[in-house]
Design a protein around this motif. Structure first.
Motif, PDB file in Angstrom:
ATOM      1  N   GLU A   1      -7.013  11.032  -7.075  1.00 21.22           N
ATOM      2  CA  GLU A   1      -5.957  10.275  -6.396  1.00 21.22           C
ATOM      3  C   GLU A   1      -5.624   8.988  -7.160  1.00 21.22           C
ATOM      4  OE1 GLU A   1      -4.031  10.833  -3.882  1.00 21.22           O
ATOM      5  OE2 GLU A   1      -4.923  12.622  -3.001  1.00 21.22           O
ATOM      6  N   PHE A   2      -6.664   8.328  -7.658  1.00 25.18           N
ATOM      7  CA  PHE A   2      -6.463   7.086  -8.409  1.00 25.18           C
ATOM      8  C   PHE A   2      -5.702   7.370  -9.706  1.00 25.18           C
ATOM      9  CE2 PHE A   2      -8.775   3.136 -10.295  1.00 25.18           C
ATOM     10  CZ  PHE A   2      -7.632   2.371 -10.087  1.00 25.18           C
ATOM     11  N   ASP A   3      -6.029   8.479 -10.361  1.00 18.74           N
ATOM     12  CA  ASP A   3      -5.335   8.847 -11.591  1.00 18.74           C
ATOM     13  C   ASP A   3      -3.852   9.112 -11.326  1.00 18.74           C
ATOM     14  OD1 ASP A   3      -7.631   8.590 -13.068  1.00 18.74           O
ATOM     15  OD2 ASP A   3      -8.130  10.725 -13.038  1.00 18.74           O
ATOM     16  N   ASN A   4      -3.541   9.727 -10.186  1.00 17.56           N
ATOM     17  CA  ASN A   4      -2.129   9.936  -9.818  1.00 17.56           C
ATOM     18  C   ASN A   4      -1.412   8.602  -9.655  1.00 17.56           C
ATOM     19  OD1 ASN A   4      -2.327  12.733  -9.796  1.00 17.56           O
ATOM     20  ND2 ASN A   4      -2.803  12.843  -7.601  1.00 17.56           N
ATOM     21  N   TYR A   5      -2.092   7.650  -9.021  1.00 18.64           N
ATOM     22  CA  TYR A   5      -1.493   6.329  -8.812  1.00 18.64           C
ATOM     23  C   TYR A   5      -1.265   5.618 -10.143  1.00 18.64           C
ATOM     24  CZ  TYR A   5      -0.986   1.506  -7.159  1.00 18.64           C
ATOM     25  OH  TYR A   5      -0.529   0.236  -6.929  1.00 18.64           O
TER      26      TYR A   5
ATOM     27  N   TRP B   1      -4.390   2.140   4.166  1.00 14.74           N
ATOM     28  CA  TRP B   1      -3.262   1.837   5.036  1.00 14.74           C
ATOM     29  C   TRP B   1      -2.182   2.918   4.963  1.00 14.74           C
ATOM     30  CZ3 TRP B   1      -3.893  -1.089   8.930  1.00 14.74           C
ATOM     31  CH2 TRP B   1      -4.785  -2.156   8.874  1.00 14.74           C
ATOM     32  N   GLU B   2      -1.913   3.415   3.775  1.00 14.90           N
ATOM     33  CA  GLU B   2      -0.906   4.471   3.672  1.00 14.90           C
ATOM     34  C   GLU B   2      -1.404   5.756   4.321  1.00 14.90           C
ATOM     35  OE1 GLU B   2       2.617   6.587   2.550  1.00 14.90           O
ATOM     36  OE2 GLU B   2       2.092   4.523   3.081  1.00 14.90           O
ATOM     37  N   TYR B   3      -2.675   6.064   4.138  1.00 16.26           N
ATOM     38  CA  TYR B   3      -3.244   7.256   4.774  1.00 16.26           C
ATOM     39  C   TYR B   3      -3.184   7.131   6.294  1.00 16.26           C
ATOM     40  CZ  TYR B   3      -6.629  10.637   6.475  1.00 16.26           C
ATOM     41  OH  TYR B   3      -7.223  11.650   7.184  1.00 16.26           O
ATOM     42  N   LEU B   4      -3.564   5.953   6.813  1.00 15.50           N
ATOM     43  CA  LEU B   4      -3.521   5.741   8.262  1.00 15.50           C
ATOM     44  C   LEU B   4      -2.095   5.873   8.779  1.00 15.50           C
ATOM     45  CD1 LEU B   4      -4.945   4.957  10.884  1.00 15.50           C
ATOM     46  CD2 LEU B   4      -4.649   2.547  10.250  1.00 15.50           C
TER      47      LEU B   4
ATOM     48  N   SER C   1       0.803  -1.226   0.000  1.00 16.53           N
ATOM     49  CA  SER C   1       0.000   0.000   0.000  1.00 16.53           C
ATOM     50  C   SER C   1       0.833   1.272   0.000  1.00 16.53           C
ATOM     51  CB  SER C   1      -0.916   0.017   1.232  1.00 16.53           C
ATOM     52  OG  SER C   1      -1.743  -1.120   1.281  1.00 16.53           O
ATOM     53  N   GLY C   2       2.137   1.150   0.184  1.00 11.55           N
ATOM     54  CA  GLY C   2       2.962   2.319   0.474  1.00 11.55           C
ATOM     55  C   GLY C   2       3.084   3.343  -0.627  1.00 11.55           C
ATOM     56  N   LEU C   3       2.786   2.969  -1.877  1.00 10.90           N
ATOM     57  CA  LEU C   3       2.920   3.913  -2.989  1.00 10.90           C
ATOM     58  C   LEU C   3       1.569   4.452  -3.458  1.00 10.90           C
ATOM     59  CD1 LEU C   3       5.671   2.091  -5.083  1.00 10.90           C
ATOM     60  CD2 LEU C   3       5.944   4.003  -3.501  1.00 10.90           C
ATOM     61  N   SER C   4       0.523   4.204  -2.681  1.00 10.13           N
ATOM     62  CA  SER C   4      -0.811   4.607  -3.112  1.00 10.13           C
ATOM     63  C   SER C   4      -1.021   6.117  -3.040  1.00 10.13           C
ATOM     64  CB  SER C   4      -1.876   3.896  -2.271  1.00 10.13           C
ATOM     65  OG  SER C   4      -1.689   4.172  -0.891  1.00 10.13           O
ATOM     66  N   ILE C   5      -0.273   6.802  -2.187  1.00  8.01           N
ATOM     67  CA  ILE C   5      -0.340   8.266  -2.106  1.00  8.01           C
ATOM     68  C   ILE C   5       0.949   8.801  -2.706  1.00  8.01           C
ATOM     69  CG2 ILE C   5      -0.592  10.275  -0.609  1.00  8.01           C
ATOM     70  CD1 ILE C   5      -2.049   8.541   1.383  1.00  8.01           C
ATOM     71  N   THR C   6       0.831   9.489  -3.819  1.00  2.90           N
ATOM     72  CA  THR C   6       2.012   9.842  -4.611  1.00  2.90           C
ATOM     73  C   THR C   6       2.505  11.265  -4.375  1.00  2.90           C
ATOM     74  OG1 THR C   6       0.602  10.515  -6.470  1.00  2.90           O
ATOM     75  CG2 THR C   6       1.350   8.214  -6.413  1.00  2.90           C
ATOM     76  N   GLU C   7       1.913  11.969  -3.411  1.00  5.94           N
ATOM     77  CA  GLU C   7       2.340  13.336  -3.098  1.00  5.94           C
ATOM     78  C   GLU C   7       2.584  13.458  -1.600  1.00  5.94           C
ATOM     79  OE1 GLU C   7       0.118  16.165  -6.288  1.00  5.94           O
ATOM     80  OE2 GLU C   7      -1.186  15.194  -4.827  1.00  5.94           O
ATOM     81  N   TRP C   8       3.453  14.393  -1.252  1.00  2.02           N
ATOM     82  CA  TRP C   8       3.723  14.654   0.163  1.00  2.02           C
ATOM     83  C   TRP C   8       3.161  16.014   0.511  1.00  2.02           C
ATOM     84  CZ3 TRP C   8       8.724  16.405   2.981  1.00  2.02           C
ATOM     85  CH2 TRP C   8       8.593  16.160   4.359  1.00  2.02           C
TER      86      TRP C   8
END
Length: 355
Positions: A75-79, A103-106, A50-57
């Protein structure tokens, strides 16, 4: 002329606010507990890919998750733009993406919570002048390490967004080991403060040679554990004590140097992690006995309990082909083991004499 009665200095001088070492120790142990939870959630994030599901910091605005269909699709399009999706997850549904996003968000949300749970009480204790002399710099250093940990986390994620389908196992190891170092620092500082609460003349414990040696042995085990997670090396075999019918994995050194294999070959890394564990156990037994001899029986019990359960969980994780609940428990007990080692090393480094 009559002299006015003298006024005692303790009446005219402002009353100094007493330090609160016991309260600060309790707060630090609570933050340490949050870090243990963070380590477990980080492990699940890795295990569920799950670690790459959020592509921005976005350290501040990222606290708000997608709230409507349009935001979720963005968000899905970024992924979809990163190699992990393009090479491994083509055809994933939005619902599937939301599952790994959770999981990445949590994980990131817990990181922010820990930052607030540390920074705000630290500010309150500082304003109240409740921090004992000599501990302010240590608490600020722990806060700075926490901020650095957030940056390391993004540095790790960034390694998997361009050319790779996963994050660098070197960066993952740095991220995990920094978290565990902060955990150990919190436990050590809390124990120093508890001693100070019992005895205002108590000095901070020192890191003894034995404590340092055990810490280095454990460090090696943790590094190879992180490499095992980062390279999915737990999946190279589901046998124990043999690996695919052999004691030493076949063909490991045929095409790599020993140094390269130790850093990058999943089979050799798995082999080292499973057998260095017994070197670590021997070192931990020595530490536990030293802690008991120093008068801290509870630290000794904690060390023995942690490594005993950890060995069993490690074997079970391998033999179940990395069952996620078992692997997550393995990570949990690993964090508790680090805390117990910090406790034991602190016990043998306490100085009975006063300043």
């Amino acid at each position: 002329m009559a002299h006015s009665p003298s006024i005692a200095p303790d009446v005219v001088a402002p009353t100094a606010r007493p330090s609160r070492p016991a309260a600060i120790a309790t707060w630090l142990l609570a933050v340490a507990g949050l870090i243990v939870v963070m380590v477990v959630v980080g492990g699940i994030t890795r295990l569920t890919e799950s670690g790459l599901s959020i592509t921005e910091w976005k350290p501040l605005t990222g606290i708000v998750p997608p709230l409507n269909a349009e935001q979720w699709q963005a968000e899905f399009d970024n992924y979809k733009r990163i190699p992990e999706y393009q090479q491994l997850n083509q055809g994933m549904t939005l619902a599937g993406f939301q599952a790994i996003f959770f999981w990445e968000y949590l994980h990131r949300l817990l990181g922010r919570l820990i930052g607030v749970a540390f920074a705000l009480p630290l500010l309150w204790f500082a304003v109240r002048r409740a921090i004992p002399r000599g501990y302010g710099w240590r608490l600020v250093a722990l806060l700075a390490l926490g901020g650095l940990q957030g940056a390391i986390g993004w540095w790790m994620v960034a390694s998997g967004l361009v050319e790779r389908t996963d994050v660098s196992h070197f960066r993952l190891a740095t991220h995990l080991l920094t978290a565990l170092f902060i955990l150990a620092g919190l436990v050590w500082t809390a124990l120093d403060l508890r001693n100070l609460a019992r005895d205002p003349g108590a000095r901070p414990a020192r890191l003894t040679g034995a404590g340092l040696l055990v810490g280095l042995v454990l460090f090696v085990q943790l590094v190879f554990g992180a490499f095992t997670a980062g390279l999915n090396a737990g999946l190279v075999t589901n046998e124990w004590p043999l690996m695919n019918g052999r004691f030493f994995p076949e063909g490991v050194l045929q095409h790599r140097s020993l140094g390269d294999a130790l850093l990058n070959d999943p089979f050799l890394i798995h082999f080292v992690h499973r057998w260095w564990a017994w070197v670590t156990v021997a070192a931990l037994v020595v530490l536990a006995r030293l802690a008991r001899r120093a008068g801290d029986r509870r630290a000794s019990i904690a060390i023995h309990s942690a490594f005993g359960v950890q060995i069993l969980l490690g074997i079970a994780t391998v033999m179940t082909s990395v069952n996620i609940p078992l692997a997550a428990l393995h990570q949990l007990v690993g964090a508790l083991l680090v805390a117990s080692v910090a406790w034991g090393a602190h016990a043998i480094g306490r100085r009975p004499w006063r300043a």
